[in-house]
Design an enzyme around this catalytic site. Structure first.
Site, mmCIF file in Angstrom:
data_model
loop_
_atom_site.group_PDB
_atom_site.id
_atom_site.type_symbol
_atom_site.label_atom_id
_atom_site.label_comp_id
_atom_site.label_asym_id
_atom_site.label_seq_id
_atom_site.Cartn_x
_atom_site.Cartn_y
_atom_site.Cartn_z
ATOM 1 N N THR A 44 8.040 -27.354 -23.863
ATOM 2 C CA THR A 44 7.640 -26.032 -24.330
ATOM 3 C C THR A 44 6.609 -25.403 -23.382
ATOM 4 O OG1 THR A 44 6.139 -27.174 -25.853
ATOM 5 C CG2 THR A 44 8.210 -26.386 -26.753
ATOM 6 N N THR A 45 5.790 -26.228 -22.705
ATOM 7 C CA THR A 45 4.864 -25.708 -21.700
ATOM 8 C C THR A 45 5.626 -25.137 -20.512
ATOM 9 O OG1 THR A 45 3.165 -27.285 -22.384
ATOM 10 C CG2 THR A 45 2.893 -26.303 -20.218
ATOM 11 N N TYR A 107 11.644 -23.181 -36.624
ATOM 12 C CA TYR A 107 12.078 -22.090 -37.498
ATOM 13 C C TYR A 107 12.978 -22.546 -38.649
ATOM 14 C CZ TYR A 107 13.395 -17.589 -39.342
ATOM 15 O OH TYR A 107 13.575 -16.534 -40.190
ATOM 16 N N TYR A 133 9.177 -35.255 -30.536
ATOM 17 C CA TYR A 133 8.018 -34.384 -30.303
ATOM 18 C C TYR A 133 7.697 -33.644 -31.588
ATOM 19 C CZ TYR A 133 5.228 -30.647 -28.070
ATOM 20 O OH TYR A 133 4.245 -29.751 -27.727
ATOM 21 N N ARG A 138 3.736 -25.252 -33.836
ATOM 22 C CA ARG A 138 4.727 -24.425 -33.152
ATOM 23 C C ARG A 138 6.084 -24.433 -33.856
ATOM 24 N NH1 ARG A 138 2.411 -22.864 -27.956
ATOM 25 N NH2 ARG A 138 4.262 -21.569 -27.761
ATOM 26 N N LYS A 161 5.797 -37.978 -29.155
ATOM 27 C CA LYS A 161 4.663 -37.160 -28.727
ATOM 28 C C LYS A 161 4.089 -36.535 -29.990
ATOM 29 C CE LYS A 161 3.433 -33.099 -25.946
ATOM 30 N NZ LYS A 161 3.926 -31.993 -25.094
ATOM 31 N N ILE A 203 1.012 -36.653 -22.862
ATOM 32 C CA ILE A 203 1.844 -35.647 -22.185
ATOM 33 C C ILE A 203 0.984 -34.397 -22.139
ATOM 34 C CG2 ILE A 203 3.978 -34.314 -22.207
ATOM 35 C CD1 ILE A 203 5.348 -36.624 -23.592
#
Length: 291
Positions: A44-45, A107, A133, A138, A161, A203
């Site tokens: 996502t980064t 979502y 993750y 988020r 993660k 991470i």
């Protein structure tokens, strides 16, 4: 299997918004030169949510090619569609990725059973080591320890993660399934406390700009030099916090651009760092001698 200092690497864009492969390869090289243990592209980064399929493959392929076997590459292939995540994961395997990072479906807000079925399906379809993750801030939902512990029984699910911000939750996973699944910190400012509880690494977002320092702290923990690790942890708190003064990855990509390593271009709906935040970021970076 995957441990130590791992970077959730950004995806640099040209001023027109296209992927800048040359700058990306330079960033990969910067990481390896500074001791990073694992490269994680298209997380996502890395703005994976706005990369199309071709760009996703381009970034992962470029990373694998540039790394050339020197460190593992764990490709971000998560999606809020199980079928899409499976397809992205297959492509990453075909290109030679060493593992997968799979963000929880965002979502949709699936039930805990839905999460279990999602991850089990991908694990059964794609024979690569997989890192779950969990990032409730988020995705809109939290994967509970019981679900992670169930998933730990699947052989190629090797790590999670954990970015819930909940040390108790991470500790429960380590306590009940630490022999079957590794916990990795998903928050830079929680690396030390989580590794003190038995996590195997981070991470990292901050490693995009300070890879040597993040690696040094992780190494100190691994070598049981706790006084050194604690000093480094406290010293880096301000830069960790600065990486989240606005939504990730806007601050970290801006920081990388201030180092002259890429353009600050962000894809909409994210936008440039706001003026007040930019001044704060510059001040913090100056305090660390980065500017």
């Amino acid at each position: 299997m995957f441990k130590g200092s791992m970077v959730a690497i950004i995806t640099p864009f040209n001023s027109d918004g296209s992927v800048n492969e040359d700058k990306f390869r330079e960033l990969v090289e910067f990481q390896i030169e500074n001791g990073t243990d694992v490269i994680v592209p298209c997380g996502t980064t890395g703005e994976s949510a706005t990369l199309n399929y071709e760009e996703h493959d381009l970034v992962i392929r470029a990373c694998i090619d540039q790394v050339n076997g020197r460190v593992p590459v764990v490709a971000g292939t998560g999606s809020n569609s199980t079928a899409e995540a499976t397809e992205l994961s297959r492509h990453a395997k075909e290109m030679g990725a060493d593992g997968l990072l799979l963000v929880s479906p965002y979502y949709n807000k699936p039930s805990q059973e839905g999460l279990y079925q999602h991850y089990r399906t991908i694990a059964e379809e794609v024979a690569l080591p997989q890192i779950l993750y969990n990032v409730p801030g988020r995705t809109g939902m939290n994967m509970l320890p019981g679900t992670t512990i169930r998933l730990a029984e699947i052989d190629n699910i090797v790590a999670i993660k954990e970015a819930s911000g909940d040390v108790t939750q991470a500790s429960e996973i380590i306590s009940k399934a630490g022999d079957k699944i590794d916990v990795l910190s998903g928050d830079d400012f929680l690396t030390l406390p989580l590794m003190a509880c038995g996590a195997k690494g981070i991470i990292s977002v901050t490693a995009n700009i300070m890879p040597k320092e993040v690696k040094a702290m992780v190494t100190a923990i691994e070598e049981n030099r706790w006084d050194d690790a604690r000093a480094m942890h406290l010293k880096m708190l301000d830069i960790h916090n600065a990486m989240f003064i606005e939504s990730n990855p806007v601050p970290v990509k801006t920081a990388v651009s201030l180092l002259g390593k890429c353009e600050p271009t962000i894809r909409q709906p994210l936008c440039d760092l706001q003026p007040a935040s930019l001044e704060t970021l510059k001040t913090v970076m100056q305090g660390y001698g980065l500017l």
